[in-house]
Scaffold this active site. Structure first.
Site, PDB file in Angstrom:
ATOM      1  N   SER A 100       0.510  -1.448   0.066  1.00 22.96           N
ATOM      2  CA  SER A 100       0.095  -0.100   0.494  1.00 22.96           C
ATOM      3  C   SER A 100       0.979   1.287   0.013  1.00 22.96           C
ATOM      4  O   SER A 100       2.290   1.063   0.346  1.00 22.96           O
ATOM      5  CB  SER A 100      -0.608   0.228   1.454  1.00 22.96           C
ATOM      6  OG  SER A 100      -1.433   0.857   1.431  1.00 22.96           O
ATOM      7  N   LYS A 101       0.058   2.130  -0.192  1.00 23.14           N
ATOM      8  CA  LYS A 101       0.901   4.017  -0.282  1.00 23.14           C
ATOM      9  C   LYS A 101       0.067   4.341  -0.452  1.00 23.14           C
ATOM     10  O   LYS A 101      -0.925   4.845  -0.720  1.00 23.14           O
ATOM     11  CB  LYS A 101       1.971   3.793  -1.509  1.00 23.14           C
ATOM     12  CG  LYS A 101       3.634   4.860  -1.101  1.00 23.14           C
ATOM     13  CD  LYS A 101       4.070   4.018  -0.502  1.00 23.14           C
ATOM     14  CE  LYS A 101       5.307   4.561  -0.058  1.00 23.14           C
ATOM     15  NZ  LYS A 101       7.213   4.245   0.434  1.00 23.14           N
TER      16      LYS A 101
END
Ligand code: NAD
Length: 476
Positions: free
Chosen positions: A106-107
């Site tokens: 994720s980011k």
């Protein structure tokens, strides 16, 4: 300048992924399932500052949920956009798989220049952003766990953790909702230095293998090697500091926002860092040659180039002129897909981002485990270990006494051996082990498969295989 056009960051990551996947035999459709980003949430929220309402745009992208929680930093920079967070989220998936951190990728990011705001304003903005994400479970100890990235650090992580805890007052694991927190707010020893420390361990491991050094035309030890670093922020500063102070490498170049510094005899990393903090840049630093267009130093002669700032800095426009035989990607995506091809043809060895900067997520994993187990690492064993070591020392002391002149313990042996491992020693040991094991898994593929000619493809092969296996285990 080449007439070829540069792909976007996400396209660049996909191109590298495709190159690796073409060498694999995945079940139909699985390749696409792994490659695509599952979801990206865009939020626009308002914060009242300086007597007016200001609107901010933020993102949280979830690339793969083959393992949960998903994990990835939150970046504060004006250039943040959907393409960038999706590329970074994808890299997180591959990175976690490669170093066996049990997370999906994720980011997140917020379009903001943090230097334009006062601390109390940044707190309001961060808390509001965290609120927006937490209410959608995009911050959650068992679903989505952010960490620091460019423009964020311990302070922002502490605000996020506190915001989550306020919204989830009965969640006993609330602290595990984010990593990279200060020690006094549920953090772990060694997290700040972790990514730079990981870069050091990665280079140490690379230098243990004669064949690998030879592939880059290098030999000998890290001692005395000339290193140019771009970005003296969290990652670049720690990497440069440890490599120069502990391994004897010479930091001949440092590139920052406002230009670069060059000194063939080596720069004092600590002094440069202090100068930057005081003067907001490298310009004017006394013991070096100042280069206004800092990016030119990327093309300077050196043994190792460490881009540790932004993506896309080595691209079609300059790759041909880059002379470093070894590049270690401390930043995410510093070499574009096109530049990667040019550099490979020139015989440059690239230690890829998904491995090189995995120290951060590795220690974040330790922090998350610490938060869930509610106990500091080493608390149970340390004194017991010391007591057992004392037994050995007592026996050696007896021997020392009877041997007289012929034998005695080395001067600092007693002190060193007696000291049981605290949290910092355990974290460093776990990180070192992780970096060594992951490197070996990549190099095995690099050297055993003829069609694999570079470490990046090897890294993708190892990690995609792991992600594919976890899909398979789920029956997909
Ligand atoms: P940071 O904000 O602490 O430092 C970035 C540094 O780069 C700053 O000193 C900044 O002044 C400098 N910089 C910005 N633009 C520049 C330019 N055009 N030329 C030269 N220098 C420039 O960020 P960081 O946490 O050190 O992250 C750096 C890179 O490492 C990013 O790609 C990030 O995604 C990656 N990374 C960070 C971590 C982490 O734990 N912080 C983990 C993995 C990967």
């Amino acid at each position: 300048m080449s007439s070829r056009t540069e792909p976007s960051f996400r396209e660049s990551v996909d191109l590298m992924f495709n190159r690796a996947v073409s060498l694999m035999d995945l079940p139909p459709g699985l390749e696409e399932k792994i490659r695509v980003c599952n979801a990206t949430y865009t939020v626009r929220f308002g914060v009242r500052l300086r007597g007016a309402m200001h609107t901010f745009t933020g993102y949280r992208s979830v690339h793969s949920e083959h393992m949960e929680p998903v994990k990835g930093g939150i970046r504060y920079a004006t250039g943040v956009n959907q393409d960038e967070v999706e590329a970074l989220a994808a890299l997180m998936t591959y990175k976690c798989a490669l170093v066996e951190a049990p997370f999906g990728g994720s980011k997140g990011g917020l379009c903001i220049d943090p230097r334009e705001y006062e601390e109390h304003e940044l707190e309001l903005i961060t808390r509001r952003f965290a609120y927006e994400l937490a209410k959608r479970d995009l911050i959650h100890p068992s679903q989505n766990v952010p960490a620091p990235d460019m423009g964020t650090g311990e302070r922002e992580m502490a605000w996020i953790a506190d915001q989550y805890a306020r919204m989830n007052t009965t969640d006993i694991n609330a602290r595990a909702c984010v990593t990279g927190k200060p020690l006094n707010a549920g953090g772990i020893a060694g997290r700040i230095e972790a990514t730079g420390r990981g870069v050091q361990y990665a280079l140490q491991e690379f230098f243990r293998h004669e064949e690998d050094k030879a592939a880059a035309g290098l030999s000998g030890k890290l001692d005395g090697k000339r290193i140019i670093v771009q970005g003296l922020g969290n990652v670049g500063y720690h990497a440069a500091k440890f490599l120069s102070e502990e391994d004897g490498a010479r930091i001949t170049g440092i590139i920052e926002r406002d230009g670069g510094l060059f000194n063939e005899d080596g720069l004092d990393v600590e002094a440069v860092r202090n100068w930057i903090v005081k003067h907001d840049g490298v310009s004017g630093y006394p013991d070096a040659q100042y280069v206004e267009n800092g990016a030119l130093l990327l093309e300077e002669e050196c043994d190792i180039l460490i881009p540790a700032a932004l993506e896309g800095v080595i691209n079609l426009s300059n790759a041909e002129r880059v002379k470093a035989p070894l590049i270690i990607e401390a930043a995410n995506g510093p070499v574009t897909a096109g530049a990667d091809e040019i550099l490979r043809k020139k015989g440059c060895v690239i230690i890829p981002d998904m491995y090189a900067n995995a120290g951060g997520v590795t220690v974040s994993y330790f922090e998350w485990v610490k938060n869930l187990s509610h106990i500091r690492f080493g608390r149970m064993q340390r004194r017991q270990e010391e007591a057992r070591h004392q037994l050995v020392i007592d026996e050696l002391q007896r021997l020392d006494d009877v041997m007289g002149e012929t034998w005695s313990m080395s001067p600092d042996f007693k002190q060193k051996y007696l000291k049981g491992a605290g949290e910092l020693e355990l974290v460093r040991s776990g990180l070192d082990d992780t970096m060594r094991v992951a490197y070996q898994s990549m190099r095995e593929v690099w050297h055993s498969r003829e069609e694999v000619t570079d470490l990046r493809t090897a890294a993708y092969l190892v990690s995609i295989d792991k992600v594919a296996k976890s899909y398979h285990a789920k029956g997909l």
